[in-house]
Design a protein around this motif. Structure first.
Motif, PDB file in Angstrom:
ATOM      1  N   ALA A  12       0.833  -1.212   0.000  1.00  0.00           N
ATOM      2  CA  ALA A  12       0.000   0.000   0.000  1.00  0.00           C
ATOM      3  C   ALA A  12       0.865   1.258   0.000  1.00  0.00           C
ATOM      4  CB  ALA A  12      -0.937   0.003   1.207  1.00  0.00           C
ATOM      5  N   ARG A  13       1.943   1.260   0.772  1.00  0.00           N
ATOM      6  CA  ARG A  13       2.813   2.438   0.813  1.00  0.00           C
ATOM      7  C   ARG A  13       3.569   2.608  -0.500  1.00  0.00           C
ATOM      8  NH1 ARG A  13       3.220   0.658   6.193  1.00  0.00           N
ATOM      9  NH2 ARG A  13       5.266  -0.292   5.884  1.00  0.00           N
ATOM     10  N   LEU A  14       3.932   1.506  -1.136  1.00  0.00           N
ATOM     11  CA  LEU A  14       4.579   1.583  -2.441  1.00  0.00           C
ATOM     12  C   LEU A  14       3.637   2.228  -3.448  1.00  0.00           C
ATOM     13  CD1 LEU A  14       6.894   0.988  -4.355  1.00  0.00           C
ATOM     14  CD2 LEU A  14       6.034  -1.353  -4.586  1.00  0.00           C
ATOM     15  N   ARG A  15       2.369   1.891  -3.392  1.00  0.00           N
ATOM     16  CA  ARG A  15       1.380   2.514  -4.280  1.00  0.00           C
ATOM     17  C   ARG A  15       1.259   4.005  -4.003  1.00  0.00           C
ATOM     18  NH1 ARG A  15      -3.794  -0.283  -3.218  1.00  0.00           N
ATOM     19  NH2 ARG A  15      -4.573   0.958  -4.935  1.00  0.00           N
ATOM     20  N   VAL A  16       1.243   4.389  -2.737  1.00  0.00           N
ATOM     21  CA  VAL A  16       1.154   5.807  -2.375  1.00  0.00           C
ATOM     22  C   VAL A  16       2.379   6.561  -2.892  1.00  0.00           C
ATOM     23  CG1 VAL A  16       1.148   7.467  -0.458  1.00  0.00           C
ATOM     24  CG2 VAL A  16      -0.305   5.424  -0.339  1.00  0.00           C
ATOM     25  N   VAL A  17       3.562   6.052  -2.578  1.00  0.00           N
ATOM     26  CA  VAL A  17       4.800   6.738  -2.954  1.00  0.00           C
ATOM     27  C   VAL A  17       4.952   6.812  -4.475  1.00  0.00           C
ATOM     28  CG1 VAL A  17       7.323   6.657  -2.833  1.00  0.00           C
ATOM     29  CG2 VAL A  17       5.963   6.242  -0.794  1.00  0.00           C
ATOM     30  N   SER A  18       4.652   5.731  -5.173  1.00  0.00           N
ATOM     31  CA  SER A  18       4.812   5.751  -6.627  1.00  0.00           C
ATOM     32  C   SER A  18       3.826   6.714  -7.277  1.00  0.00           C
ATOM     33  CB  SER A  18       4.691   4.349  -7.221  1.00  0.00           C
ATOM     34  OG  SER A  18       3.427   3.800  -6.981  1.00  0.00           O
ATOM     35  N   THR A  19       2.635   6.829  -6.722  1.00  0.00           N
ATOM     36  CA  THR A  19       1.653   7.789  -7.247  1.00  0.00           C
ATOM     37  C   THR A  19       2.128   9.217  -6.993  1.00  0.00           C
ATOM     38  OG1 THR A  19      -0.142   6.213  -6.901  1.00  0.00           O
ATOM     39  CG2 THR A  19      -0.758   8.536  -7.153  1.00  0.00           C
TER      40      THR A  19
END
Length: 99
Positions: A12-19
């Motif tokens: 979930a944090r990877l999705r946030v950071v990549s966005t």
């Protein structure tokens, strides 16, 4: 071998950071828009944003638009650098060269 950043590595944090990394440096996004883009509940997104904020990777700015509270999110310079390091490490691991 360099380890992957565990703060970013959680899905979930990877999705946030990549966005957030897809935004130009200095740009920000409102919380509800990020929530919709990632299809996450407000509580789940808040939990992950807090972890990223505590690590210094995400800046959270609260303001008001009229009487309505608005939360803006942006990747910090440190967060952008951490994401670049993360992607470089992951690429090296996938190529089998370590890092």
């Amino acid at each position: 071998m360099t380890e992957l950043d565990t703060v970013i590595h959680a899905p979930a944090r990877l999705r946030v950071v990549s966005t957030l990394a897809a935004l130009p440096p200095g740009d920000e996004i409102v919380f509800p828009k990020l929530q919709k883009l990632l299809d996450m509940t407000a509580g789940n997104l808040s939990t992950h944003v807090r972890k990223l904020e505590d690590a210094g990777y995400v800046r959270v700015a609260k303001a008001h638009a009229g009487r309505k509270p608005v939360t803006y999110l942006a990747l910090t310079t440190e967060g952008r650098r951490a994401f670049e390091d993360y992607t470089a490490t992951l690429t090296a691991l996938l190529k089998g060269t370590g890092a």
